[in-house]
Design an enzyme around this catalytic site. Structure first.
Site, PDB file in Angstrom:
ATOM      1  CB  SER A 138      -0.949  -0.048   1.197  1.00 18.66           C
ATOM      2  OG  SER A 138      -1.996   0.871   1.066  1.00 18.66           O
TER       3      SER A 138
ATOM      4  CG  ASP B 291      -6.726  -3.238  -3.065  1.00 16.62           C
ATOM      5  OD1 ASP B 291      -7.330  -2.375  -2.404  1.00 16.62           O
ATOM      6  OD2 ASP B 291      -5.499  -3.439  -2.958  1.00 16.62           O
TER       7      ASP B 291
ATOM      8  CG  HIS C 247      -5.524  -2.705   0.534  1.00 12.70           C
ATOM      9  ND1 HIS C 247      -4.794  -2.313  -0.563  1.00 12.70           N
ATOM     10  CD2 HIS C 247      -5.022  -1.996   1.592  1.00 12.70           C
ATOM     11  CE1 HIS C 247      -3.892  -1.407  -0.205  1.00 12.70           C
ATOM     12  NE2 HIS C 247      -4.009  -1.202   1.092  1.00 12.70           N
TER      13      HIS C 247
END
Length: 276
Positions: free
Chosen positions: A97, A227, A256
């Site tokens: 991320s 995601d 995610h």
């Protein structure tokens, strides 16, 4: 010592486990978490004979709750100082991320010999924000909503995110883990509200296009196509095209936070990439 002090006086907390003569695997966490988010991967790679390192980004976890410097250039500079302090050579840098953006910027600026390979997992590059040059991005109102929710009630916001979209626990039939939700909340609440607020801009508005184009080392781009935090279509495929030596792997139905929900799939894939 489990901290370094950067040139601007910020203390950066880190974990450093395993043989000092083994290849280093360095993990970069997402917003608003800490090095603890990598427990499943650090234990796995430690058991496979690697040296594993993870740090708490400034303003996050056990590092200084900075009110300045909460942007990608400084995040990358902190990693440069950490790599220098630990004299990391031939390292594999793995970022999830926001941490994927940090990896991209760091690797593009790293000193020769420091980095062997890179991995971007559910990562924010090339850029999350919808712009004229990135029409598939998310509108600024999405990130303004994050900021508003953080200021209004950070504690509740940091329960809502992991309870729903982060791990896909809002999907029909999802196997919800209350422990995972509470651990996300614990990590988030350890950090500083100001740093977390600023980091929303850092992960959403930073353009990593030039960083990706400059990276020479083999780079593995991993992304779940379900995601809900960093939408797949405007991230992983675009990053893989910009990289000189990029490989894309798409995980059908994965969320995610797939490193936590599916370590039995992600960890062997990471190991295979590191070993090739």
């Amino acid at each position: 010592m489990d901290t370094i002090t950067t040139t601007d006086g910020t203390r950066i907390y880190f974990k450093d486990w395993g043989p000092r003569d083994a290849q280093p695997i360095v993990f970069h966490h997402g917003w608003p978490l800490s090095a603890d988010d990598w427990d499943a991967q650090m234990m796995f790679f430690l058991a496979n004979g690697y040296r594993v390192i993870a740090h708490d980004r400034r303003g996050h976890g056990r590092s200084t709750q900075t009110w300045t410097g909460n942007e990608m250039d400084t995040y990358a500079a902190d990693v440069i100082e950490l790599a220098d302090a630990l004299d990391l050579k031939n390292a594999v840098h793995i970022g999830h991320s926001t941490g994927g953006g940090e990896v991209a910027r760091y690797v593009a600026r790293s000193k020769p010999g420091r980095v062997a390979k890179a991995v971007l997992i559910g990562a924010v590059p090339p850029i999350m924000l919808k712009t004229e040059n990135n029409p598939g991005g998310l509108p600024i109102e999405v990130f303004d909503g994050f900021r508003d929710a953080l200021v209004a009630n950070r504690a509740q916001f940091f329960l809502d995110v992991p309870s729903g979209p982060f791990y896909g626990f809002n999907r029909p039939g999802a196997k919800v883990s209350q422990g995972v939700i509470e651990n996300w909340w614990r990590q988030g609440m350890m950090g500083g509200a100001k740093a977390h607020y600023d980091c929303i801009k850092a992960f959403s508005e930073t353009d990593f296009t030039e960083d990706l184009q400059q990276i020479e080392v083999p780079t593995f781009v991993m992304h779940g196509d379900d995601d809900q935090i960093v939408p797949y279509a405007d991230s992983a495929p675009l990053s893989a095209k910009l990289l000189k030596n990029g490989t894309l792997k798409t995980y059908p139905g994965f969320p995610h936070g797939m490193c936590t929900t599916h370590p039995e799939v992600i960890n062997p894939d990471l190991l295979a990439f590191v070993r090739t």
